[in-house]
Write an enzyme that holds these catalytic residues in place. Structure first.
Site, PDB file in Angstrom:
ATOM      1  N   THR B  17       0.819  -1.221   0.000  1.00 24.25           N
ATOM      2  CA  THR B  17       0.000   0.000   0.000  1.00 24.25           C
ATOM      3  C   THR B  17       0.851   1.268   0.000  1.00 24.25           C
ATOM      4  O   THR B  17       0.332   2.371  -0.050  1.00 24.25           O
ATOM      5  CB  THR B  17      -0.953   0.024   1.222  1.00 24.25           C
ATOM      6  OG1 THR B  17      -0.163  -0.085   2.406  1.00 24.25           O
ATOM      7  CG2 THR B  17      -1.957  -1.110   1.173  1.00 24.25           C
ATOM      8  N   GLY B  18       2.166   1.114   0.052  1.00 25.92           N
ATOM      9  CA  GLY B  18       3.052   2.289   0.028  1.00 25.92           C
ATOM     10  C   GLY B  18       3.166   2.861  -1.379  1.00 25.92           C
ATOM     11  O   GLY B  18       2.657   2.277  -2.343  1.00 25.92           O
ATOM     12  N   LYS B  43      -3.559  -3.089   7.560  1.00 30.97           N
ATOM     13  CA  LYS B  43      -4.441  -2.957   6.410  1.00 30.97           C
ATOM     14  C   LYS B  43      -4.977  -4.310   5.946  1.00 30.97           C
ATOM     15  O   LYS B  43      -5.497  -4.440   4.837  1.00 30.97           O
ATOM     16  CB  LYS B  43      -3.716  -2.238   5.265  1.00 30.97           C
ATOM     17  CG  LYS B  43      -3.221  -0.853   5.712  1.00 30.97           C
ATOM     18  CD  LYS B  43      -3.229   0.172   4.620  1.00 30.97           C
ATOM     19  CE  LYS B  43      -2.994   1.569   5.200  1.00 30.97           C
ATOM     20  NZ  LYS B  43      -2.443   2.515   4.229  1.00 30.97           N
ATOM     21  N   ILE B  97      14.164  -4.814  -2.359  1.00 31.89           N
ATOM     22  CA  ILE B  97      14.488  -3.690  -3.240  1.00 31.89           C
ATOM     23  C   ILE B  97      15.057  -2.511  -2.441  1.00 31.89           C
ATOM     24  O   ILE B  97      15.877  -1.742  -2.937  1.00 31.89           O
ATOM     25  CB  ILE B  97      13.204  -3.215  -3.981  1.00 31.89           C
ATOM     26  CG1 ILE B  97      12.514  -4.382  -4.704  1.00 31.89           C
ATOM     27  CG2 ILE B  97      13.501  -2.073  -4.946  1.00 31.89           C
ATOM     28  CD1 ILE B  97      13.356  -5.091  -5.726  1.00 31.89           C
ATOM     29  N   THR B  98      14.622  -2.364  -1.214  1.00 33.15           N
ATOM     30  CA  THR B  98      14.940  -1.207  -0.372  1.00 33.15           C
ATOM     31  C   THR B  98      16.421  -0.827  -0.368  1.00 33.15           C
ATOM     32  O   THR B  98      17.282  -1.676  -0.174  1.00 33.15           O
ATOM     33  CB  THR B  98      14.496  -1.499   1.077  1.00 33.15           C
ATOM     34  OG1 THR B  98      13.150  -1.955   1.060  1.00 33.15           O
ATOM     35  CG2 THR B  98      14.639  -0.253   1.947  1.00 33.15           C
ATOM     36  N   GLU B  99      16.680   0.460  -0.540  1.00 37.07           N
ATOM     37  CA  GLU B  99      18.037   1.001  -0.460  1.00 37.07           C
ATOM     38  C   GLU B  99      18.219   1.655   0.906  1.00 37.07           C
ATOM     39  O   GLU B  99      17.293   2.277   1.415  1.00 37.07           O
ATOM     40  CB  GLU B  99      18.239   2.051  -1.564  1.00 37.07           C
ATOM     41  CG  GLU B  99      19.586   2.738  -1.483  1.00 37.07           C
ATOM     42  CD  GLU B  99      19.835   3.713  -2.635  1.00 37.07           C
ATOM     43  OE1 GLU B  99      18.935   3.907  -3.467  1.00 37.07           O
ATOM     44  OE2 GLU B  99      20.951   4.267  -2.666  1.00 37.07           O
ATOM     45  N   TYR B 160      19.831  -2.022 -16.986  1.00 39.39           N
ATOM     46  CA  TYR B 160      18.842  -1.681 -18.018  1.00 39.39           C
ATOM     47  C   TYR B 160      19.555  -1.326 -19.321  1.00 39.39           C
ATOM     48  O   TYR B 160      19.129  -1.694 -20.404  1.00 39.39           O
ATOM     49  CB  TYR B 160      17.958  -0.483 -17.603  1.00 39.39           C
ATOM     50  CG  TYR B 160      17.363  -0.556 -16.223  1.00 39.39           C
ATOM     51  CD1 TYR B 160      17.286  -1.756 -15.520  1.00 39.39           C
ATOM     52  CD2 TYR B 160      16.855   0.594 -15.608  1.00 39.39           C
ATOM     53  CE1 TYR B 160      16.734  -1.805 -14.252  1.00 39.39           C
ATOM     54  CE2 TYR B 160      16.298   0.557 -14.353  1.00 39.39           C
ATOM     55  CZ  TYR B 160      16.247  -0.650 -13.670  1.00 39.39           C
ATOM     56  OH  TYR B 160      15.709  -0.682 -12.411  1.00 39.39           O
ATOM     57  N   GLU B 210      31.423  -4.097 -10.551  1.00 33.04           N
ATOM     58  CA  GLU B 210      31.918  -2.736 -10.328  1.00 33.04           C
ATOM     59  C   GLU B 210      33.043  -2.768  -9.302  1.00 33.04           C
ATOM     60  O   GLU B 210      33.355  -3.811  -8.732  1.00 33.04           O
ATOM     61  CB  GLU B 210      30.773  -1.799  -9.889  1.00 33.04           C
ATOM     62  CG  GLU B 210      30.108  -2.174  -8.581  1.00 33.04           C
ATOM     63  CD  GLU B 210      28.832  -1.348  -8.310  1.00 33.04           C
ATOM     64  OE1 GLU B 210      28.129  -0.969  -9.244  1.00 33.04           O
ATOM     65  OE2 GLU B 210      28.560  -1.106  -7.128  1.00 33.04           O
ATOM     66  N   HIS B 248      26.941   3.557  -4.566  1.00 30.85           N
ATOM     67  CA  HIS B 248      26.684   2.285  -3.900  1.00 30.85           C
ATOM     68  C   HIS B 248      27.601   2.174  -2.693  1.00 30.85           C
ATOM     69  O   HIS B 248      28.783   2.454  -2.783  1.00 30.85           O
ATOM     70  CB  HIS B 248      26.983   1.100  -4.827  1.00 30.85           C
ATOM     71  CG  HIS B 248      25.959   0.927  -5.914  1.00 30.85           C
ATOM     72  ND1 HIS B 248      26.237   0.235  -7.068  1.00 30.85           N
ATOM     73  CD2 HIS B 248      24.693   1.351  -6.009  1.00 30.85           C
ATOM     74  CE1 HIS B 248      25.166   0.231  -7.839  1.00 30.85           C
ATOM     75  NE2 HIS B 248      24.215   0.908  -7.219  1.00 30.85           N
TER      76      HIS B 248
END
Lengths: 379, 290
Positions: B17-18, B43, B97-99, B160, B210, B248
């Site tokens: 829901t974010g 929720k 996924i969170t950074e 990508y 990298e 990074h």
């Protein structure tokens, strides 16, 4: 984020690690007062984020408070590796019997905090590791159990024979481990850990780096950041939510994503140019970020041309185009801009740029070779 | 066929829901991923996009919706807790996924993930996509095409870039995995290389590394000893200055270690074709596949 020695010392002291008396000072008068309070000979140490402070003349041993004030006069304001000394630490001149090294790092390979200790302290530990690796003991700690008592003793026995000193050192290891985990450090180092002629074990110098990811939930640690120790453009960029590192070249780069930003710098070099910076606008689609990025880059007088390399995923390329439009309306940019963008909302972005008389390329190599050619023409 | 994710993936989205979670949940559903549940504490009982049930806990999502994979879009300070929760609920494929997850938290997460036999991808990564089957994360679906080249990368947008070059040249992908740019990550190059080597649907591998650390060097040694399929590799940060964190958290040259030159040399020694720039990926792959 690197802490200054005096800040690292304060963290260790609060955790109960024995450190010598001492205080930080910003003027010769303050230095004199601290030296008088301590009494006897003192060491005045420059507080800058640079190695080799001693060799640069930033660390001085003096016998009297007056002498302390005099050396503070020269050390305060001096430049060490491009950084201005604004604070000094004043500590008593310790009598030293032995010097050892104790370090704790976050090791990527074992994915654990790893202790490294050596009886050969006070010198560059990387050099010890390269020349006499048998003088270093390595011990990964399982974060679920913490540093176990026998492990702390094993580390301490590697440094000392005297059981009192071994126990004292083992206790220091435990406290250092706590400082490391409770503050989210990526490095915590005591170098040197000394023994005095009376047999006491003391942390004479300390170095702590905090994981940047920790700072959001730890305002107390974030407040320790010393902006004056960094390039002003990098401070400005951080406050604007950008990751920026100034380099020596003349091609300004605005890129989304760290990997692509590095690859873009590399490609500038590949085509015979020199990047002026690393700049990652991140994944957000905020036109304001682009305006700030252009402000920071154009403030660098060595920049001869600017390259945008945007691969839209989360980042919407039309937001970037709107940012460029807003920036150009707000302040003049005297150098040519080459824009490469592809991905999310590319058609809209191209239209926005067309509206202000700019064209966008879709190929990264074409854009980079063009910006390098423009810089060469201007020269 | 593919690695890690595919047609059998039944995904629960943590943080559905974010702002980011809902946006990307929609994108994943449009791509054809089977999003079977969402989780946002407090929720539970709601429905997302009229079809996806939202639960208070991952355990409920597993019990009631049969979720077998999780993707995490929760803020940095809750991300480690979200990984623990997913793994504790029996999920064996977790993508974070969170950074900005504190690295010290990851030292506690990893032993737990290993002990439970789960796989974690990330944190701070774009996730994975098996073109034509499923995507878990944020890699834009339209730049990918189904095919037989596996891709593993430490970066997001650079991935990508390369995927786009492949697709434009008519080279499709079996699976693309972004492993993340943090110092401590759940899945490394070797895990992906091993999976691609064993995957009958993958003919060749592209590896985007990298500066910083020694993962690429270990990966090169692994390729030399265990990988029979052709590998093409790139290292970003050839012009990066030492001692600076290049965006990074993991991308930092420490002393003389972790440089691009060192990693490219390790690649060459292992018989990996080294790209000097992203555009080299197409000719190098074509040369190795004929």
């Amino acid at each position: 984020m690197n802490l200054h020695e005096y800040q690292a010392r304060a963290l260790l002291k609060a955790a109960g690690v024995p450190v010598p008396d001492g205080d930080v000072a910003t003027t010769p008068a303050e230095v004199e007062a601290v030296a008088r309070r301590i009494g006897g000979a003192v060491v005045v140490k420059a507080q800058v984020h640079a190695g080799g402070r001693g060799k640069a003349g930033g660390v001085k041993l003096v016998k009297t408070p007056e002498e302390a004030a005099a050396v503070a006069e020269t050390i305060l304001g001096m430049q060490i590796k491009g950084l201005t000394v604004q604070k000094v630490l004043v500590v008593p001149a310790a009598e030293i019997a032995t010097e050892a090294y104790v370090g704790l790092i976050l090791d990527r390979e074992s994915q654990r905090p790893v202790f490294m200790v050596s009886p050969a302290g006070g010198i560059d530990i990387e050099e010890v590791a390269a020349t006499t690796p048998d003088k270093i003991m390595r011990l990964p700690v399982d974060p679920r159990f913490g540093l176990l008592p026998h492990q702390a003793m094993a580390l301490a026995f590697f440094l000392y024979r005297d059981i009192k000193q071994v126990r004292a050192a083992a206790d220091i290891m435990q406290r250092l481990y706590r400082v490391f985990t409770e503050n989210g450090a990526s490095l915590a180092e005591i170098n040197p850990l000394v023994t005095t002629p009376e047999g006491k074990v003391l942390a004479l110098d300390a170095k702590v780096s905090i994981d940047d990811n920790e700072l959001d939930r730890r305002p107390d640690l974030a407040a320790l950041r010393d902006d004056s120790a960094e390039d002003p453009s990098e401070v400005e960029a951080r406050n604007a939510g950008l990751t920026f590192i100034k380099l020596d070249g003349n091609v300004g780069c605005v890129v989304n994503g760290a990997g692509l930003a590095m690859a873009t710098m590399d490609l500038v070099k590949y085509y015979g140019g020199e990047p002026a910076n690393f700049l990652d606008i991140g994944g957000s689609s905020n036109p304001e970020k682009v305006v700030n990025a252009l402000k920071i880059i154009t403030a660098d007088p060595s920049v001869r041309a600017i390259l945008f390399n945007i691969f839209g995923g989360i980042t919407r390329t039309d937001d970037v185009a709107n940012g460029i439009k807003a920036a150009l309306a707000e302040f003049p940019v005297q150098v040519p801009i080459v824009v490469r963008l592809t991905g999310t909302n590319e058609t809209e972005a191209v239209q926005i740029l067309k509206g202000i008389g700019m064209t966008a390329l879709s190929d990264m190599d074409e854009a980079v070779s063009r910006v390098v050619a423009l810089v060469k023409e201007a020269a | 066929m593919s690695i890690f994710i595919g047609k059998d993936t039944r995904l629960v989205v943590q943080g559905i829901t974010g702002r980011d979670g809902s946006f990307h949940a929609r994108q994943m559903m449009e791509y054809g991923t089977r999003v079977v549940a969402g989780v946002t504490p407090g929720k539970g009982g709601q429905t997302f996009e009229g079809s996806v049930p939202v639960y208070d806990t991952v355990a409920e999502a597993v019990a009631e919706a049969g979720a077998n994979a999780a993707v995490i879009y929760v803020p940095p300070m809750g991300a480690a807790g979200a990984i623990f929760e997913a793994v504790d609920a029996g999920i064996t494929m977790v993508v974070c996924i969170t950074e900005g997850v504190p690295v010290i938290e990851m030292t506690r997460v990893m032993p737990f993930v290993r002990d439970r036999g789960a796989r974690l991808i990330g944190p701070n990564c774009p996730g994975a996509i098996t073109p034509g089957e499923a995507k878990v994360g944020i890699i834009p679906g339209r730049i990918c095409a189904p095919g037989r080249v596996g891709l593993v990368s430490r970066s997001g947008t650079l991935t990508y870039e390369v995927v786009n070059q492949l697709t434009r040249a008519g080279i499709g992908q079996s699976t693309c995995v972004g492993i993340g740019g943090d110092p401590i990550i759940g899945t490394n190059f070797i895990d992906c290389l091993r999976a691609f080597e064993e995957d009958p649907a993958t003919d060749a591998i592209v590896m985007m590394g990298e500066i910083g650390g020694t993962d690429e060097q270990h990966a090169a040694a692994f390729v030399r000893a265990h990988v029979t399929k052709p590998v093409v590799g790139f290292i970003a940060g050839q012009t990066a200055p030492p001692g600076r964190r290049m965006g990074h958290a993991g991308a930092i040259i420490s002393g003389s270690s972790g440089t691009a030159a060192e990693k490219m040399a390790a690649f060459e020694e292992a018989g990996i074709s080294v790209m000097k720039r992203p555009a080299d990926v197409v000719p190098l792959l074509k040369a190795r596949l004929t």
